[in-house]
Design an enzyme around this catalytic site. Structure first.
Site, PDB file in Angstrom:
ATOM      1  N   GLY A 109       0.801  -1.211   0.000  1.00  0.00           N
ATOM      2  CA  GLY A 109       0.000   0.000   0.000  1.00  0.00           C
ATOM      3  C   GLY A 109       0.836   1.263   0.000  1.00  0.00           C
ATOM      4  O   GLY A 109       1.856   1.378  -0.693  1.00  0.00           O
ATOM      5  N   SER A 110       0.415   2.226   0.819  1.00  0.00           N
ATOM      6  CA  SER A 110       0.970   3.577   0.761  1.00  0.00           C
ATOM      7  C   SER A 110       2.436   3.674   1.169  1.00  0.00           C
ATOM      8  O   SER A 110       3.043   4.729   0.992  1.00  0.00           O
ATOM      9  CB  SER A 110       0.136   4.511   1.635  1.00  0.00           C
ATOM     10  OG  SER A 110      -1.151   4.680   1.067  1.00  0.00           O
TER      11      SER A 110
END
Length: 573
Positions: A269-270
């Site tokens: 993810g981020s």
């Protein structure tokens, strides 16, 4: 040579010599085994299943393996001498009486099964493959004929589950089967000098405790926690949960013995926004003063990209990273060259091949086979690409450290490592550090903020892909936080990833990395930093970081509510 016990009719002198041998052998075993937890080697196989090993026929010990120690000399693996008990059934006298007498002394041996072995008509039968000092003494005192005590080397791991995934374990014939024991098997067999690892057991213990507590609290399925030196690439801690004890490895399954830090790959993810920011800033096509529109979801064909922490307005590059905007990050990636630029940068980071580290359990990254616009967009914020936590950590340590590619290692280095290829400019390194500090100071990573150290970091939360269909599983995520300290002159990187955590009352049910993993990293930093000799961050350093930040308050164009805006003062590149 093996020691043979004489019968009741031996002469007094022979009996006296026998007693001396009993005492000598028992004392040797007792002192060798003192303080060491001897493990159960599993069920005792019959001679039909386990033929007599050649290495013990004449009583000679198996070749020794070198000790394994941590960077401060604390023992991680060593050999001890134990004794196995075998019999020549033709010389034991009455098989039934001998079996009953041995069963009484040994406790865990079945008299009927032992009698069956003695009556099988062979000249060799196992009685017990590992005797304690007390059992050895008791058997010798029986004075039975036809028994042989065979010295055997046994590998033990005094730290147990604390470093099980790193050190690994060996088989009954002393061959390495996992971890360092397998990866460096030849070195451990051929060189008697202790193998010194980069691990610091003090830090390993801290990471093990903190990540273990998080797994329990958030009911996570698995987890990885690590600490890496950003200058040398040395790993001071590498913890994979669930853990296993190499002294009892037969009692665990493959999933428990799998290293979550190197053997599992995840969409992180981020966290990947760190990589996208480095790529975009270093391209020269994106600057800290640039703004990208995140007012509405980004449409790419039939797909829409949204923000979890939507601001619904144009965002500066510092805000994109601090507030973790998917829309802004994708627009930055396109401005820097899109999928072609991403692929080239990922190759520079080594994501097109397995990570080179001294462990056998290494799963290579999983990259998209095609790279259309939607893939370029999702990869920019860590979806559609899967890597192991250690491989991502090493890339980040390279980017925020010297800007050169590190080679991670579990071995203590005698000197400075050979510098790797340059990845980004020093200016980009400095800007990237500041963006990560801002994320902890004002963004999604505020729960990692510390009074002792200026910590930089990035949160990451990614839905887990479905295994039987396209798309993602509902409600199952990998939550992570990567931290670097001290952020002005980085020394160490700390990464924690939790596999399928569940929020609790204190996180208001949120599973995000900023709520679950970030505080764990903060506690690891706060506890390990002083042990590693990292001085607290001085006020002047914090002031210099804050002086780069311009904070303003402006009414939101859609809501009219006043809102804090973030920008970099010296944004010119």
């Amino acid at each position: 040579m093996s020691a043979s016990a004489g019968g009741p009719g031996s002469t007094g002198l022979a009996a006296a010599r026998l007693r001396l041998r009993v005492v000598a052998v028992a004392l040797a075993v007792a002192f060798t085994s003192m303080g060491v937890r001897l493990i159960d080697l599993g069920e005792r196989a019959s001679e039909r299943d386990q033929p007599r090993p050649a290495a013990t026929v004449d009583g000679e010990e198996q070749p020794a393996r070198a000790d394994i120690v941590d960077r401060r000399g604390r023992l991680l693996a060593t050999d001890v001498t134990t004794y196995a008990l075998a019999a020549d059934p033709a010389n034991v006298g009455d098989p039934a009486l001998a079996a009953q007498a041995l069963a009484r002394v040994l406790g865990e041996v079945d008299a009927a099964e032992l009698e069956r072995r003695f009556l099988a008509g062979r000249r060799f039968a196992w009685v017990d493959r590992e005797l304690s000092a007390e059992q050895l003494r008791g058997v010798m005192e029986l004075g039975l004929k036809g028994l042989h005590f065979l010295p055997r080397r046994k590998r033990i791991w005094p730290q147990g589950e604390l470093a099980g995934h790193v050190v690994g374990f060996t088989g009954v014939d002393q061959q390495g089967l996992s971890g360092i024991e397998l990866a460096l098997d030849r070195r451990l067999r051929e060189d008697p000098e202790p193998l010194v690892l980069s691990l610091d057991l003090r830090v390993q213990q801290i990471v093990h405790e903190e990540v273990g507590e998080a797994v329990k609290r958030f009911r996570a399925r698995a987890a990885c926690g690590l600490v890496q030196d950003v200058e040398s690439g040395e790993l001071l801690a590498l913890v994979s949960l669930p853990e296993f004890d190499p002294n009892r490895w037969q009692r665990t399954g493959p999933s428990e013995r799998r290293n979550s830090c190197t053997g599992n790959i995840y969409e992180l993810g981020s966290l990947f926004k760190v990589i996208t920011a480095a790529m975009a800033l270093d391209s020269g096509k994106v600057g800290l003063s640039d703004r990208f529109d995140a007012t509405e979801p980004l449409r790419i064909g039939r797909h829409r990209i949204r923000d979890d922490h939507a601001k619904r307005r144009p965002l500066s590059v510092p805000e994109i990273i601090a507030y973790s905007s998917n829309i802004g990050t994708a627009r930055m990636a396109f401005a820097a060259g899109g999928g072609e630029a991403e692929q080239a940068f990922l190759r520079k980071l080594g994501f097109d091949r397995p990570l080179a580290v001294e462990l056998p359990d290494r799963t290579p990254p999983l990259l998209p086979s095609r790279w259309p616009e939607i893939v370029a967009a999702t990869v920019s914020f860590g979806h559609g690409i899967a890597v192991s936590p250690l491989q991502f950590a090493n890339a980040t340590a390279s980017l925020v450290g010297s800007g050169r590619l590190l080679r991670p290692t579990l071995l203590r280095l005698a000197g400075a490592p050979e510098p790797g290829p340059q990845l980004i400019s020093q200016r980009t390194v400095t800007d990237l550090r500041w963006l990560l500090w801002l994320t902890v100071e004002k963004g999604t990573g505020t729960r990692a903020r510390l009074s002792r150290y200026a910590l930089g970091g990035k949160t990451g939360t990614a839905d887990k892909p479905a295994s039987q269909r396209r798309g993602y599983r509902s409600g199952e995520v990998v939550a992570s936080f990567v931290g670097i300290f001290p952020i002005d002159q980085p020394r160490y990187l700390v990464l924690v990833s939790l596999d399928e955590p569940k929020g609790d009352a204190s996180t208001y049910g949120f599973r995000y990395g900023g709520w679950t993993a970030a505080p764990v990293v903060a506690r690891i930093v706060d506890r390990s930093g002083p042990l590693l000799g990292v001085p607290p961050t001085e006020g002047e350093t914090l002031q210099a970081l804050r002086e780069r930040l311009l904070v303003s308050e402006t009414p939101h164009a859609l809501t009219g509510h006043p809102e804090e805006r973030l920008a970099a003062l010296d944004a010119g590149r």
